[in-house]
Design a protein around this motif. Structure first.
Motif, PDB file in Angstrom:
ATOM      1  N   HIS A 163       0.820  -1.216   0.000  1.00 43.62           N
ATOM      2  CA  HIS A 163       0.000   0.000   0.000  1.00 43.62           C
ATOM      3  C   HIS A 163       0.855   1.267   0.000  1.00 43.62           C
ATOM      4  O   HIS A 163       0.666   2.149  -0.848  1.00 43.62           O
ATOM      5  N   TYR A 164       1.784   1.370   0.936  1.00 42.89           N
ATOM      6  CA  TYR A 164       2.536   2.619   1.062  1.00 42.89           C
ATOM      7  C   TYR A 164       3.487   2.835  -0.115  1.00 42.89           C
ATOM      8  O   TYR A 164       3.830   3.970  -0.429  1.00 42.89           O
ATOM      9  N   SER A 165       3.882   1.769  -0.782  1.00 43.39           N
ATOM     10  CA  SER A 165       4.697   1.923  -1.992  1.00 43.39           C
ATOM     11  C   SER A 165       3.912   2.590  -3.109  1.00 43.39           C
ATOM     12  O   SER A 165       4.497   3.188  -4.018  1.00 43.39           O
ATOM     13  N   SER A 166       2.592   2.489  -3.046  1.00 46.29           N
ATOM     14  CA  SER A 166       1.761   3.064  -4.102  1.00 46.29           C
ATOM     15  C   SER A 166       1.487   4.548  -3.897  1.00 46.29           C
ATOM     16  O   SER A 166       0.947   5.200  -4.797  1.00 46.29           O
ATOM     17  N   CYS A 167       1.823   5.095  -2.747  1.00 45.56           N
ATOM     18  CA  CYS A 167       1.576   6.514  -2.469  1.00 45.56           C
ATOM     19  C   CYS A 167       2.673   7.368  -3.105  1.00 45.56           C
ATOM     20  O   CYS A 167       3.862   7.103  -2.903  1.00 45.56           O
ATOM     21  N   ARG A 168       2.307   8.383  -3.830  1.00 44.10           N
ATOM     22  CA  ARG A 168       3.250   9.148  -4.646  1.00 44.10           C
ATOM     23  C   ARG A 168       4.266   9.929  -3.819  1.00 44.10           C
ATOM     24  O   ARG A 168       5.357  10.212  -4.278  1.00 44.10           O
ATOM     25  N   GLY A 169       3.901  10.322  -2.596  1.00 48.49           N
ATOM     26  CA  GLY A 169       4.817  11.130  -1.804  1.00 48.49           C
ATOM     27  C   GLY A 169       5.886  10.341  -1.078  1.00 48.49           C
ATOM     28  O   GLY A 169       6.763  10.938  -0.447  1.00 48.49           O
ATOM     29  N   VAL A 170       5.853   9.004  -1.172  1.00 48.49           N
ATOM     30  CA  VAL A 170       6.773   8.160  -0.405  1.00 48.49           C
ATOM     31  C   VAL A 170       8.134   8.066  -1.086  1.00 48.49           C
ATOM     32  O   VAL A 170       8.241   7.633  -2.237  1.00 48.49           O
ATOM     33  N   ASP A 171       9.169   8.457  -0.367  1.00 45.61           N
ATOM     34  CA  ASP A 171      10.541   8.365  -0.875  1.00 45.61           C
ATOM     35  C   ASP A 171      11.155   7.015  -0.546  1.00 45.61           C
ATOM     36  O   ASP A 171      11.903   6.453  -1.345  1.00 45.61           O
ATOM     37  N   ALA A 172      10.857   6.490   0.641  1.00 42.62           N
ATOM     38  CA  ALA A 172      11.442   5.224   1.066  1.00 42.62           C
ATOM     39  C   ALA A 172      10.524   4.551   2.072  1.00 42.62           C
ATOM     40  O   ALA A 172       9.741   5.208   2.759  1.00 42.62           O
ATOM     41  N   VAL A 173      10.641   3.231   2.136  1.00 48.00           N
ATOM     42  CA  VAL A 173       9.921   2.440   3.128  1.00 48.00           C
ATOM     43  C   VAL A 173      10.960   1.721   3.976  1.00 48.00           C
ATOM     44  O   VAL A 173      11.750   0.924   3.457  1.00 48.00           O
ATOM     45  N   HIS A 174      10.990   2.028   5.273  1.00 54.50           N
ATOM     46  CA  HIS A 174      11.919   1.377   6.195  1.00 54.50           C
ATOM     47  C   HIS A 174      11.131   0.469   7.135  1.00 54.50           C
ATOM     48  O   HIS A 174      10.150   0.906   7.746  1.00 54.50           O
ATOM     49  N   VAL A 175      11.584  -0.768   7.245  1.00 58.39           N
ATOM     50  CA  VAL A 175      10.936  -1.746   8.107  1.00 58.39           C
ATOM     51  C   VAL A 175      11.792  -1.930   9.361  1.00 58.39           C
ATOM     52  O   VAL A 175      12.972  -2.299   9.275  1.00 58.39           O
ATOM     53  N   VAL A 176      11.199  -1.639  10.520  1.00 56.98           N
ATOM     54  CA  VAL A 176      11.906  -1.837  11.789  1.00 56.98           C
ATOM     55  C   VAL A 176      11.823  -3.316  12.147  1.00 56.98           C
ATOM     56  O   VAL A 176      10.761  -3.824  12.498  1.00 56.98           O
ATOM     57  N   TRP A 177      12.966  -4.003  12.050  1.00 54.98           N
ATOM     58  CA  TRP A 177      13.023  -5.451  12.229  1.00 54.98           C
ATOM     59  C   TRP A 177      13.696  -5.770  13.559  1.00 54.98           C
ATOM     60  O   TRP A 177      14.857  -5.441  13.771  1.00 54.98           O
ATOM     61  N   GLN A 195       6.116  -3.478  -8.171  1.00 54.86           N
ATOM     62  CA  GLN A 195       4.825  -3.687  -8.824  1.00 54.86           C
ATOM     63  C   GLN A 195       3.784  -2.642  -8.440  1.00 54.86           C
ATOM     64  O   GLN A 195       2.896  -2.327  -9.233  1.00 54.86           O
ATOM     65  N   ASN A 196       3.891  -2.090  -7.242  1.00 53.04           N
ATOM     66  CA  ASN A 196       2.845  -1.187  -6.758  1.00 53.04           C
ATOM     67  C   ASN A 196       3.180   0.295  -6.877  1.00 53.04           C
ATOM     68  O   ASN A 196       2.274   1.123  -6.879  1.00 53.04           O
ATOM     69  N   SER A 197       4.453   0.618  -6.974  1.00 52.41           N
ATOM     70  CA  SER A 197       4.837   2.025  -7.048  1.00 52.41           C
ATOM     71  C   SER A 197       4.400   2.641  -8.369  1.00 52.41           C
ATOM     72  O   SER A 197       4.553   2.040  -9.436  1.00 52.41           O
ATOM     73  N   ARG A 198       3.864   3.862  -8.296  1.00 53.39           N
ATOM     74  CA  ARG A 198       3.444   4.586  -9.496  1.00 53.39           C
ATOM     75  C   ARG A 198       4.428   5.688  -9.863  1.00 53.39           C
ATOM     76  O   ARG A 198       4.188   6.451 -10.794  1.00 53.39           O
ATOM     77  N   ALA A 199       5.526   5.775  -9.115  1.00 48.66           N
ATOM     78  CA  ALA A 199       6.516   6.822  -9.358  1.00 48.66           C
ATOM     79  C   ALA A 199       7.574   6.339 -10.340  1.00 48.66           C
ATOM     80  O   ALA A 199       7.840   5.139 -10.467  1.00 48.66           O
ATOM     81  N   ASP A 200       8.176   7.282 -11.046  1.00 48.70           N
ATOM     82  CA  ASP A 200       9.258   6.930 -11.972  1.00 48.70           C
ATOM     83  C   ASP A 200      10.452   6.365 -11.199  1.00 48.70           C
ATOM     84  O   ASP A 200      11.080   5.400 -11.618  1.00 48.70           O
ATOM     85  N   GLU A 201      10.761   7.010 -10.074  1.00 45.65           N
ATOM     86  CA  GLU A 201      11.823   6.520  -9.201  1.00 45.65           C
ATOM     87  C   GLU A 201      11.177   5.761  -8.045  1.00 45.65           C
ATOM     88  O   GLU A 201      10.486   6.340  -7.207  1.00 45.65           O
TER      89      GLU A 201
END
Length: 349
Positions: free
Chosen positions: A108-122, A142-148
């Motif tokens: 889900h959050y990968s699909s949001c246009r304003g997201v630069d990075a997703v960090h998972v606290v493991w 697969q889910n990101s709509r951004a060019d980068e």
């Protein structure tokens, strides 16, 4: 015109004339019929005008939705969303052995246009498997709509500790952090609106889950506070915290929480396995002397109930609130009644 007046005056002076009971009754019926027809015309005209108004408004909306994208404006996509990832925000997901929920959250959050990075606290004993890493990397692509595409990172920790979620991040590229639990989903347009609100007050916390502290009567000569949950906020419209399960804050507070907060607070969170979100609210309020900002928006919990559903949850939260006030040496939380609302999404405002 004078002839007509004369005829009417003559008829009124005749024997009976228009003043006879039968003619008067007939005249009244005629006048009522005329009045009835006029009322029908009036009501019909009003209904027609109302229907015409709705038709015009609908046509304008349809026309604007077709033309506006050609002009660079998209009514279904907020105009305040940044165009480049570098000026966006980092999503910081706290997770614990819930891989299916983590996958949904990352997707889900990968699909949001304003997201630069997703960090998972493991914080599990063993690092994430190669299979899980590849799976989540594919999910992002697969889910990101951004060019980068957003960067996917695992923040690895050797022990299970709630303090881990606020450790500084070395390769962080944004000022804004969106802290969220792995079972909480915030729609992208709502998230981007909250980000826009945060940019107007980047030193404070901006979030979706408000809570309140209340001053109780003094006990044994000491001030005592009570923790107010959602129903307390709903009833009074007052809050002093937004929980880090769904909130924006500046990345500087990661370093401040980890390296400048009293170690007794860290030990307390480790021992109790609770209240790291209250501790972060203390840190931010202590630094700013200002209240957080509550953003109106729907959020969805996709997992089972967590520790907040346990029977002793309210008691523990009360205890945390008072113990932190003692450990910090002050009660920094500031109450507020303000709520940020997206006027573009409201019919009445």
């Amino acid at each position: 015109m004078s002839t007509l007046i004369a005829i009417r005056e003559g008829s009124l002076n005749g024997n009976g004339g228009d003043c006879s009971p039968a003619k008067l009754k007939a005249s009244n019926r005629g006048r009522l019929a005329v009045l009835h027809r006029r009322l029908l015309l009036l009501v019909g005209g009003a209904m027609f005008n109302l229907m015409l108004l709705f038709f015009i408004l609908g046509s304008l909306y349809t026309l604007s939705s077709r033309i506006s994208p050609l002009m660079g404006w998209h009514p279904d996509y907020p105009s305040f969303v940044v165009s480049g990832n570098r000026s966006g925000y980092t999503v910081l997901i706290n997770t614990w052995k819930r891989y299916s929920l983590l996958k949904q959250s990352v997707a889900h959050y990968s699909s949001c246009r304003g997201v630069d990075a997703v960090h998972v606290v493991w914080s599990e004993t063993h690092p994430p498997s190669h299979q899980l890493r590849e799976c989540l990397a594919n999910v992002v692509r697969q889910n990101s709509r951004a060019d980068e595409k957003p960067h996917l990172r695992f923040n690895l920790n050797q022990e299970d500790n709630l303090n881990n979620r606020f450790k500084p991040i070395v390769d962080l590229r944004t000022d804004a952090i969106f802290s969220v639990d792995d079972d909480v989903i915030v729609p992208c347009d709502t998230l981007d609106f909250a980000f826009a609100v945060w940019k107007t007050a980047p030193s404070t916390m901006v979030g979706f889950v408000p809570r309140m502290h209340w001053l109780d009567n003094k006990k044994d000569g000491e001030v005592h506070y009570s923790y107010g949950g959602w129903w307390s906020v709903w009833w009074t419209g007052t809050y002093s915290m937004v929980l880090s399960k769904a909130a924006f804050f500046h990345n500087k507070y990661l370093e401040m929480y980890t390296n400048q907060t009293p170690s007794s607070v860290h030990h307390y969170v480790t021992r109790e396995r609770n209240c790291e979100d209250i501790a972060m609210s203390f840190v931010v309020a202590n630094a700013t002397g200002a209240p957080p900002v509550w953003v109106k928006g729907k959020i969805y919990e996709i997992g089972s109930s967590g520790i907040s559903s346990l029977s002793e949850h309210d008691y523990k939260r009360n205890k945390c609130l008072n113990d932190f006030a003692s450990l910090f040496g002050t009660m920094p939380l500031i109450s507020s009644n303000a709520k940020a609302v997206n006027a573009m999404a409201e019919w009445l405002w």
